[in-house]
Design a protein around this motif. Structure first.
Motif, mmCIF file in Angstrom:
data_model
loop_
_atom_site.group_PDB
_atom_site.id
_atom_site.type_symbol
_atom_site.label_atom_id
_atom_site.label_comp_id
_atom_site.label_asym_id
_atom_site.label_seq_id
_atom_site.Cartn_x
_atom_site.Cartn_y
_atom_site.Cartn_z
ATOM 1 N N GLY A 21 0.867 -1.103 -0.135
ATOM 2 C CA GLY A 21 -0.030 0.016 0.022
ATOM 3 C C GLY A 21 0.927 1.163 -0.006
ATOM 4 O O GLY A 21 0.317 2.278 0.525
ATOM 5 N N GLY A 22 2.198 1.038 -0.552
ATOM 6 C CA GLY A 22 2.862 2.247 -0.700
ATOM 7 C C GLY A 22 3.629 2.796 0.882
ATOM 8 O O GLY A 22 4.628 3.613 0.801
ATOM 9 N N PHE A 23 3.705 1.579 1.551
ATOM 10 C CA PHE A 23 4.425 1.721 2.819
ATOM 11 C C PHE A 23 5.085 0.501 3.059
ATOM 12 O O PHE A 23 4.872 -0.432 2.755
ATOM 13 C CB PHE A 23 3.284 1.937 3.987
ATOM 14 C CG PHE A 23 2.470 3.051 4.043
ATOM 15 C CD1 PHE A 23 3.020 4.232 4.561
ATOM 16 C CD2 PHE A 23 1.395 3.126 3.373
ATOM 17 C CE1 PHE A 23 2.260 5.485 4.399
ATOM 18 C CE2 PHE A 23 0.419 4.102 3.389
ATOM 19 C CZ PHE A 23 1.029 5.240 4.088
ATOM 20 N N VAL A 24 6.581 0.775 3.939
ATOM 21 C CA VAL A 24 7.335 -0.377 4.180
ATOM 22 C C VAL A 24 7.165 -0.892 5.481
ATOM 23 O O VAL A 24 6.944 -0.289 6.501
ATOM 24 C CB VAL A 24 8.864 0.211 3.933
ATOM 25 C CG1 VAL A 24 9.709 -0.962 4.576
ATOM 26 C CG2 VAL A 24 9.009 0.516 2.794
ATOM 27 N N ILE A 25 6.949 -2.263 5.573
ATOM 28 C CA ILE A 25 6.757 -2.924 6.584
ATOM 29 C C ILE A 25 7.762 -4.239 6.451
ATOM 30 O O ILE A 25 8.442 -4.481 5.389
ATOM 31 C CB ILE A 25 5.199 -3.632 6.847
ATOM 32 C CG1 ILE A 25 4.703 -4.194 5.940
ATOM 33 C CG2 ILE A 25 4.277 -2.135 7.328
ATOM 34 C CD1 ILE A 25 3.382 -4.763 5.869
ATOM 35 N N ASN A 26 7.525 -5.216 7.513
ATOM 36 C CA ASN A 26 8.392 -6.616 7.196
ATOM 37 C C ASN A 26 7.349 -7.686 7.027
ATOM 38 O O ASN A 26 6.200 -7.480 7.143
ATOM 39 C CB ASN A 26 9.327 -6.661 8.226
ATOM 40 C CG ASN A 26 8.638 -6.990 9.802
ATOM 41 O OD1 ASN A 26 7.495 -7.472 9.746
ATOM 42 N ND2 ASN A 26 9.662 -6.186 10.829
ATOM 43 N N THR A 27 7.759 -8.841 6.488
ATOM 44 C CA THR A 27 7.020 -9.721 6.136
ATOM 45 C C THR A 27 6.218 -10.617 7.527
ATOM 46 O O THR A 27 4.959 -10.832 7.177
ATOM 47 C CB THR A 27 7.617 -10.890 5.542
ATOM 48 O OG1 THR A 27 8.901 -11.425 6.244
ATOM 49 C CG2 THR A 27 8.246 -10.725 4.125
ATOM 50 N N ARG A 28 6.762 -10.359 8.751
ATOM 51 C CA ARG A 28 5.872 -10.562 9.751
ATOM 52 C C ARG A 28 4.544 -9.894 10.188
ATOM 53 O O ARG A 28 3.491 -10.549 10.273
ATOM 54 C CB ARG A 28 6.926 -10.801 11.119
ATOM 55 C CG ARG A 28 6.384 -11.251 12.403
ATOM 56 C CD ARG A 28 7.258 -11.351 13.550
ATOM 57 N NE ARG A 28 6.796 -11.788 14.779
ATOM 58 C CZ ARG A 28 6.356 -11.066 15.733
ATOM 59 N NH1 ARG A 28 6.321 -9.482 15.553
ATOM 60 N NH2 ARG A 28 6.063 -11.577 16.868
ATOM 61 N N THR A 29 4.850 -8.710 10.053
ATOM 62 C CA THR A 29 3.996 -7.777 10.369
ATOM 63 C C THR A 29 2.874 -7.754 9.203
ATOM 64 O O THR A 29 1.883 -7.862 9.159
ATOM 65 C CB THR A 29 4.494 -6.342 10.186
ATOM 66 O OG1 THR A 29 5.576 -6.118 11.085
ATOM 67 C CG2 THR A 29 3.429 -5.129 10.394
ATOM 68 N N ARG A 30 3.260 -8.153 7.901
ATOM 69 C CA ARG A 30 2.320 -8.465 6.684
ATOM 70 C C ARG A 30 1.539 -9.262 7.069
ATOM 71 O O ARG A 30 0.311 -9.582 7.008
ATOM 72 C CB ARG A 30 3.112 -8.520 5.370
ATOM 73 C CG ARG A 30 2.197 -8.635 4.337
ATOM 74 C CD ARG A 30 3.008 -8.678 2.980
ATOM 75 N NE ARG A 30 4.020 -9.899 3.036
ATOM 76 C CZ ARG A 30 4.689 -10.413 1.894
ATOM 77 N NH1 ARG A 30 5.027 -9.467 0.819
ATOM 78 N NH2 ARG A 30 5.561 -11.321 1.940
ATOM 79 N N SER A 31 2.046 -10.555 7.326
ATOM 80 C CA SER A 31 1.151 -11.591 7.805
ATOM 81 C C SER A 31 0.197 -11.448 8.822
ATOM 82 O O SER A 31 -0.879 -12.080 8.657
ATOM 83 C CB SER A 31 2.286 -12.942 8.273
ATOM 84 O OG SER A 31 3.156 -13.255 7.046
ATOM 85 N N MET A 32 0.668 -10.770 9.789
ATOM 86 C CA MET A 32 -0.216 -10.381 10.944
ATOM 87 C C MET A 32 -1.433 -9.567 10.572
ATOM 88 O O MET A 32 -2.489 -9.880 10.988
ATOM 89 C CB MET A 32 0.527 -9.666 12.264
ATOM 90 C CG MET A 32 1.496 -10.556 12.766
ATOM 91 S SD MET A 32 2.727 -9.723 13.890
ATOM 92 C CE MET A 32 1.783 -9.225 15.266
ATOM 93 N N LEU A 33 -1.071 -8.549 9.676
ATOM 94 C CA LEU A 33 -2.273 -7.772 9.186
ATOM 95 C C LEU A 33 -3.183 -8.494 8.315
ATOM 96 O O LEU A 33 -4.307 -8.274 8.215
ATOM 97 C CB LEU A 33 -1.605 -6.464 8.418
ATOM 98 C CG LEU A 33 -0.788 -5.570 9.010
ATOM 99 C CD1 LEU A 33 -0.268 -4.416 8.172
ATOM 100 C CD2 LEU A 33 -1.880 -4.568 10.022
ATOM 101 N N ALA A 34 -2.768 -9.247 7.409
ATOM 102 C CA ALA A 34 -3.406 -10.331 6.792
ATOM 103 C C ALA A 34 -4.398 -11.259 7.584
ATOM 104 O O ALA A 34 -5.553 -11.189 7.168
ATOM 105 C CB ALA A 34 -2.618 -11.188 5.806
#
Length: 281
Positions: free
Chosen positions: A143-156
């Motif tokens: 979404g135009g922002f930098v996160i890490n893959t752990r955070t991405r999985s948690m958000l999903a």
């Protein structure tokens, strides 16, 4: 000619050693590893977030044995005085661990005083093994922002539980990007989420979903600071957290709201879990 019994035994031993030398060495090494005590990384990192924020010297449940192993290793490297080897991962131990990380040549978020996988493994060489490893993963854009893959999985997973999308207003690894964030977004694991178009009940439901998967999360209002309505979420036990975000998570465990005034938690009550604990539930 038949060999005497002792000679036959010696010959058999030499033959066995020549055939199994490599595997025998590997087996011996494996046995040595099994003989070492283990440090539970999840428990240790949890203590490193909570203990510095406690008003007393209460130990984080389940962490004492692992923290003691880490503190003894720091003591033996002359980074921590013996009097602080007590199973309590307070500010003194955090500072000592950060010094150790810097001694390895690590800088920035890799020297934040939270035991990361690389530094903890190196500290334990010949002393302890590391179990329940936490890995924030690589940095990615969403979404135009930098996160890490752990955070991405948690958000999903939070989105799945909520049954709707969550749009980011701010990502991670954003030092100085928003002065009102007070450094919480400087490291990994922290995001702000838009509440545009969400009513009060949906905002609360979103925070509940985020908390269930391992975020310390709150609805933030303009009454609390110089910011618009949004949801602030910090991933518990992300080892790339900034020190400010570490403090927020420690406060969350202690029933506080993560703001500088350290008021009572004003979010929905859920069982506090890390992402790893949520996955094992």
């Amino acid at each position: 000619m038949k060999l005497p019994s002792y000679a036959a035994a010696l010959t058999a031993a030499v033959l066995h050693a020549s055939l199994t030398g490599a595997s025998g060495t590997a087996a011996a090494q494996a046995a040595d590893v099994r003989a070492l005590p283990s440090v539970n990384m999840e428990a240790t990192v949890k203590a490193a977030q909570i203990d510095p924020r406690r008003p007393d010297d209460t130990l984080t449940p389940g962490a004492k044995a692992s923290v003691l192993l880490v503190e003894r290793a720091l003591r033996d490297r002359r980074l921590l005085d013996a009097k602080w080897v007590d199973g309590y991962f307070g500010t003194t131990t955090v500072a000592a661990y950060a010094k150790y990380q810097k001694s390895l040549g690590l800088t920035g978020l890799d020297a934040n005083g939270l035991p990361g996988r690389t530094s903890l493994t190196r500290l334990g060489a010949g002393r302890f093994t590391v179990t329940n490893v936490i890995d924030p993963g690589t940095r990615v854009s969403t979404g135009g922002f930098v996160i890490n893959t752990r955070t991405r999985s948690m958000l999903a997973e939070a989105k799945r539980l909520l049954g709707r999308d969550l749009k980011l207003d701010q990502g991670s690894y954003n030092p100085g990007g928003d002065p009102t964030s007070a450094g919480t977004h400087d490291g990994g694991g922290v995001v702000d989420i838009s509440v545009t178009g969400l009513n009060s009940a949906t905002r609360t439901a979103a925070v509940r979903a985020l908390r269930r998967v391992g975020f310390a999360a709150w609805v933030r209002s303009p009454r609390q600071g110089d910011w618009p309505w949004h949801i602030h979420a910090a991933a518990i036990s992300d080892t790339s957290l900034s020190s400010q975000a570490q403090h927020q998570i420690g406060d969350y465990y202690l029933g506080l709201n993560g703001l500088t005034g350290r008021g009572p938690d004003d979010g929905p009550k859920v069982t506090i879990r890390t992402w790893e604990e949520y996955q094992r539930r």
